[in-house]
Design an enzyme around this catalytic site. Sequence first.
Site, PDB file in Angstrom:
ATOM      1  N   CYS A   1       9.212  -4.972  -3.354  1.00 11.66           N
ATOM      2  CA  CYS A   1      10.993  -4.673  -3.307  1.00 11.66           C
ATOM      3  C   CYS A   1      11.256  -3.468  -3.918  1.00 11.66           C
ATOM      4  CB  CYS A   1      11.570  -5.852  -3.593  1.00 11.66           C
ATOM      5  SG  CYS A   1      13.270  -5.816  -3.052  1.00 11.66           S
TER       6      CYS A   1
ATOM      7  N   HIS B   1       9.767 -10.322   0.458  1.00 11.41           N
ATOM      8  CA  HIS B   1       9.367 -10.780  -0.889  1.00 11.41           C
ATOM      9  C   HIS B   1       8.184 -12.013  -0.617  1.00 11.41           C
ATOM     10  CE1 HIS B   1      12.066  -9.831  -4.066  1.00 11.41           C
ATOM     11  NE2 HIS B   1      12.826  -9.383  -3.023  1.00 11.41           N
TER      12      HIS B   1
ATOM     13  N   GLU C   1       6.562 -13.958  -2.197  1.00 13.05           N
ATOM     14  CA  GLU C   1       6.717 -15.362  -2.737  1.00 13.05           C
ATOM     15  C   GLU C   1       7.902 -16.406  -2.624  1.00 13.05           C
ATOM     16  OE1 GLU C   1      10.196 -13.326  -4.053  1.00 13.05           O
ATOM     17  OE2 GLU C   1       8.134 -12.622  -3.661  1.00 13.05           O
TER      18      GLU C   1
END
Length: 398
Positions: A267, A351, A353
């Site tokens: 990001c 992202h 995760e």
Amino acid sequence: MPVINNNESIPASLKLKTGQIFTGTSFGAPVSAFGEAVFTTSVVGYPESMTDPSYTGQILVFTQPLVGNYGVPGQIKDEFGLFKYFESDRIQVQGIIVNDYATEYSHWTAVESLGEWCTRHNVPAISGVDTRALTQLLRDQGSTLGKICVGEDYLVDNIDSIDFPNPNSENLVAKVSTKIPITYNTKGDVKIAVIDCGVKQNILRCLASRGAAVTVLPHNYNFNESADQFDGLFISNGPGSPTFCIETINNLKVAFETFNKPIFGICMGNLLLGMAAGLDVYKLPFGNRGHNQPALNVDSGLCYITSQNHGYALNDKNMPSQWKRLFVNANDGSNEGIQHATKPIFSVQFHPEAKGGPQDTYYLFEEFLNYVRAEKASNDVNKTTISNIQQSAIPTCV
């Protein structure tokens, strides 16, 4: 058992700098707040979104009609000392706007209602807003400065008299970054330096759960001066404009030439790596925020469903020498990642995760740590070889 929220109804409104006013009812803290109004298409995960440091300075509009139905969990930590259900230790958004707030909630992890949580953190929240109309407006005119007005402020109609501060005109990364180094999973087999621009807890968990010792460092920390202490470098997500992170960008420029170990960014990390490589950034009209953004891998041609939260993007029309695109957004064509042509340096705008696929892009953490472990093993072999050569060069006494 469902718990009923009996908060007294207080009129509230969202007033946009462009003149529009959306009215509703307060269910959070009875305070007013300024911010940049943005929308997210996420269907679930409001506790995670609201505690994501990348939302600092923003008023978050949920396109999901019903919000609050599963309440808010407790601040439970995992085996690494990281929050299990939140991305930071507090609510980061300036306020939230929803269509329908669930006055009853039910979930086995819940300890309080969304309204109670917002009130406890002094964060305003409005329900009863036509969020479809508001989202369409924000898509047409772009993310817009606004003010949540609660109580007496609700009655003030003259928008021209309101001074709307722009959160993107200040260094938001400095606000959310750690002030001191913090280490998690100290017994990990490889040591990763995390430059904290507003890092999410689950990013740290994804590194630690894969066996890495993780040291979180301030955003302007000169990691080049302690490069020998780490086996890899990670640049985190974060809020606001990357143009304020000059020290981090300059440190990365040096690292490209001298660190000689794997580097990975997510990001804000993608933006900062790109700027260090020589690319410019631009502000997206309304950003990409949600759990259903398609990112196309340029090398493999595979498309992944990703979770995203960013308002800026890299201008990758003219890639610098030795750099190339890694991912692009299949919707708007914006950059979603870059990589170095010969060195183990890469980054993504989304992202991995956040389980958007739900685990489609988890492999990026494993790829990064595989690079780290391979480089560490190679360096250990080289050190052993050099030591043996030095030992054999010592004259033997007879």
